[in-house]
Scaffold this motif. Sequence first.
Motif, mmCIF file in Angstrom:
data_model
loop_
_atom_site.group_PDB
_atom_site.id
_atom_site.type_symbol
_atom_site.label_atom_id
_atom_site.label_comp_id
_atom_site.label_asym_id
_atom_site.label_seq_id
_atom_site.Cartn_x
_atom_site.Cartn_y
_atom_site.Cartn_z
ATOM 1 N N GLY A 97 0.794 -1.220 0.000
ATOM 2 C CA GLY A 97 0.000 0.000 0.000
ATOM 3 C C GLY A 97 0.828 1.272 0.000
ATOM 4 O O GLY A 97 0.273 2.364 0.083
ATOM 5 N N GLY A 98 2.148 1.144 -0.100
ATOM 6 C CA GLY A 98 3.020 2.319 -0.110
ATOM 7 C C GLY A 98 2.684 3.286 -1.238
ATOM 8 O O GLY A 98 2.749 4.501 -1.059
ATOM 9 N N THR A 99 2.299 2.754 -2.399
ATOM 10 C CA THR A 99 1.913 3.588 -3.544
ATOM 11 C C THR A 99 0.406 3.861 -3.567
ATOM 12 O O THR A 99 -0.028 4.992 -3.713
ATOM 13 C CB THR A 99 2.307 2.891 -4.873
ATOM 14 O OG1 THR A 99 3.703 2.587 -4.830
ATOM 15 C CG2 THR A 99 1.999 3.777 -6.075
ATOM 16 N N SER A 100 -0.381 2.813 -3.395
ATOM 17 C CA SER A 100 -1.835 2.908 -3.573
ATOM 18 C C SER A 100 -2.563 3.420 -2.342
ATOM 19 O O SER A 100 -3.720 3.839 -2.434
ATOM 20 C CB SER A 100 -2.391 1.524 -3.918
ATOM 21 O OG SER A 100 -2.192 0.640 -2.815
ATOM 22 N N GLY A 101 -1.920 3.374 -1.177
ATOM 23 C CA GLY A 101 -2.601 3.709 0.069
ATOM 24 C C GLY A 101 -3.363 2.529 0.659
ATOM 25 O O GLY A 101 -3.944 2.638 1.733
ATOM 26 N N HIS A 102 -3.359 1.403 -0.059
ATOM 27 C CA HIS A 102 -4.110 0.232 0.404
ATOM 28 C C HIS A 102 -3.259 -0.612 1.361
ATOM 29 O O HIS A 102 -2.898 -1.748 1.085
ATOM 30 C CB HIS A 102 -4.592 -0.597 -0.784
ATOM 31 C CG HIS A 102 -5.579 0.156 -1.634
ATOM 32 N ND1 HIS A 102 -5.958 -0.231 -2.882
ATOM 33 C CD2 HIS A 102 -6.260 1.309 -1.391
ATOM 34 C CE1 HIS A 102 -6.825 0.645 -3.373
ATOM 35 N NE2 HIS A 102 -7.023 1.582 -2.495
ATOM 36 N N VAL A 103 -2.981 0.010 2.501
ATOM 37 C CA VAL A 103 -2.117 -0.618 3.505
ATOM 38 C C VAL A 103 -2.841 -1.745 4.248
ATOM 39 O O VAL A 103 -4.072 -1.847 4.193
ATOM 40 C CB VAL A 103 -1.625 0.433 4.533
ATOM 41 C CG1 VAL A 103 -0.731 1.467 3.857
ATOM 42 C CG2 VAL A 103 -2.794 1.099 5.256
ATOM 43 N N GLN A 104 -2.054 -2.556 4.919
ATOM 44 C CA GLN A 104 -2.582 -3.633 5.761
ATOM 45 C C GLN A 104 -2.088 -3.425 7.185
ATOM 46 O O GLN A 104 -0.893 -3.532 7.447
ATOM 47 C CB GLN A 104 -2.099 -4.996 5.227
ATOM 48 C CG GLN A 104 -2.625 -5.315 3.839
ATOM 49 C CD GLN A 104 -2.067 -6.610 3.261
ATOM 50 O OE1 GLN A 104 -0.969 -7.045 3.632
ATOM 51 N NE2 GLN A 104 -2.802 -7.218 2.349
ATOM 52 N N ARG A 105 -3.018 -3.128 8.108
ATOM 53 C CA ARG A 105 -2.676 -3.025 9.535
ATOM 54 C C ARG A 105 -2.669 -4.430 10.114
ATOM 55 O O ARG A 105 -3.676 -5.135 10.012
ATOM 56 C CB ARG A 105 -3.699 -2.163 10.263
ATOM 57 C CG ARG A 105 -3.523 -0.689 9.997
ATOM 58 C CD ARG A 105 -4.520 0.196 10.715
ATOM 59 N NE ARG A 105 -4.310 1.571 10.276
ATOM 60 C CZ ARG A 105 -4.750 2.068 9.119
ATOM 61 N NH1 ARG A 105 -5.470 1.317 8.293
ATOM 62 N NH2 ARG A 105 -4.471 3.323 8.793
ATOM 63 N N VAL A 106 -1.565 -4.829 10.712
ATOM 64 C CA VAL A 106 -1.372 -6.218 11.103
ATOM 65 C C VAL A 106 -1.781 -6.436 12.557
ATOM 66 O O VAL A 106 -1.234 -5.804 13.472
ATOM 67 C CB VAL A 106 0.095 -6.631 10.877
ATOM 68 C CG1 VAL A 106 0.355 -8.029 11.410
ATOM 69 C CG2 VAL A 106 0.435 -6.557 9.390
ATOM 70 N N ALA A 107 -2.749 -7.323 12.760
ATOM 71 C CA ALA A 107 -3.183 -7.688 14.112
ATOM 72 C C ALA A 107 -2.181 -8.655 14.739
ATOM 73 O O ALA A 107 -1.749 -8.462 15.865
ATOM 74 C CB ALA A 107 -4.567 -8.333 14.062
ATOM 75 N N ASP A 108 -1.825 -9.702 14.014
ATOM 76 C CA ASP A 108 -0.730 -10.559 14.453
ATOM 77 C C ASP A 108 -0.158 -11.351 13.300
ATOM 78 O O ASP A 108 -0.748 -11.420 12.218
ATOM 79 C CB ASP A 108 -1.100 -11.443 15.653
ATOM 80 C CG ASP A 108 -2.007 -12.620 15.308
ATOM 81 O OD1 ASP A 108 -2.739 -12.548 14.316
ATOM 82 O OD2 ASP A 108 -1.969 -13.619 16.044
ATOM 83 N N VAL A 109 1.022 -11.901 13.537
ATOM 84 C CA VAL A 109 1.719 -12.703 12.538
ATOM 85 C C VAL A 109 1.806 -14.122 13.083
ATOM 86 O O VAL A 109 2.308 -14.333 14.186
ATOM 87 C CB VAL A 109 3.139 -12.158 12.277
ATOM 88 C CG1 VAL A 109 3.886 -13.051 11.288
ATOM 89 C CG2 VAL A 109 3.091 -10.722 11.762
ATOM 90 N N ARG A 110 1.296 -15.074 12.323
ATOM 91 C CA ARG A 110 1.384 -16.474 12.738
ATOM 92 C C ARG A 110 2.488 -17.169 11.922
ATOM 93 O O ARG A 110 2.782 -16.748 10.802
ATOM 94 C CB ARG A 110 0.049 -17.205 12.469
ATOM 95 C CG ARG A 110 -1.166 -16.558 13.135
ATOM 96 C CD ARG A 110 -1.403 -17.105 14.521
ATOM 97 N NE ARG A 110 -2.460 -16.363 15.183
ATOM 98 C CZ ARG A 110 -3.741 -16.767 15.266
ATOM 99 N NH1 ARG A 110 -4.114 -17.908 14.721
ATOM 100 N NH2 ARG A 110 -4.639 -16.033 15.908
#
Lengths: 145, 145
Positions: B63-76
């Motif tokens: 999302g760095g270009t598009s703004g369509h970022v992903q906020r990460v709740a957790d990493v499994r």
Amino acid sequence: MNESSEVALAFDDTELLPAIAQDTDTGDVLMLAYVTPEAIEKTLETGFAHYYSRSRDELWKKGGTSGHVQRVADVRVDCDGDTFLYRVEQEGGACHTGYESCFYQTLDSVNRDEKESTDPTDASAVTAETTVVGERVFDPDEAYE
Amino acid sequence: MNESSEVALAFDDTELLPAIAQDTDTGDVLMLAYVTPEAIEKTLETGFAHYYSRSRDELWKKGGTSGHVQRVADVRVDCDGDTFLYRVEQEGGACHTGYESCFYQTLDSVNRDEKESTDPTDASAVTAETTVVGERVFDPDEAYE
């Protein structure tokens, strides 16, 4: 009316492509394994998830030994034709450790051993601190005896 | 009390490992991309999904270009330490084509062109007939202009 199209699958770059299995009841991501064109054909033909085992070097029906089969509702392919998504009904648990999902650990931190990381054969070079968050649904000693 | 442990990550066998992104609201599997240890560290540190772009050969904030970022709740991490699962809140859509998920096509059949499949450079050797089942949530011409 749904739009149909033809998609080139990226098996030209590699013999194997990843396939994710997701439980259609719970929405949980269960596992990731690798597939050949034949594994996908077998999956579509039989309605049971097939993969290709990299360690045993053979086509593999999930649950063939344990009985923990995956009934496939549909197979999705991603935008660039290099990853598949099996949407499945999981019998028992997906993970050979007895957990419902292979993703039963959440990652707290990543540790890189700078000294050892120069040796590419050292599996301990990158480790993670994890916390178990998944649910164990069967006893692996009984399933694979 | 939750059980903690240390897991060896399989970066010794390969520079890159696959990471699946799943939407925590809808449960939908959004995409699969590849990660380095650095990409995971950046993800844990910033709370935004980072991957490694194989085509651009660089660390990449989704999302760095598009703004369509992903906020990460957790990493499994999975049982054998060779696949990751980013559980995220997706801004906009995950797919560069404008769909919410990259897995917007269901696979009807696989076709192997036996004649051409002897040429490993021919991308058209294995194709799939698909039907579009996903939802387009943004106009890619506007997001990446």
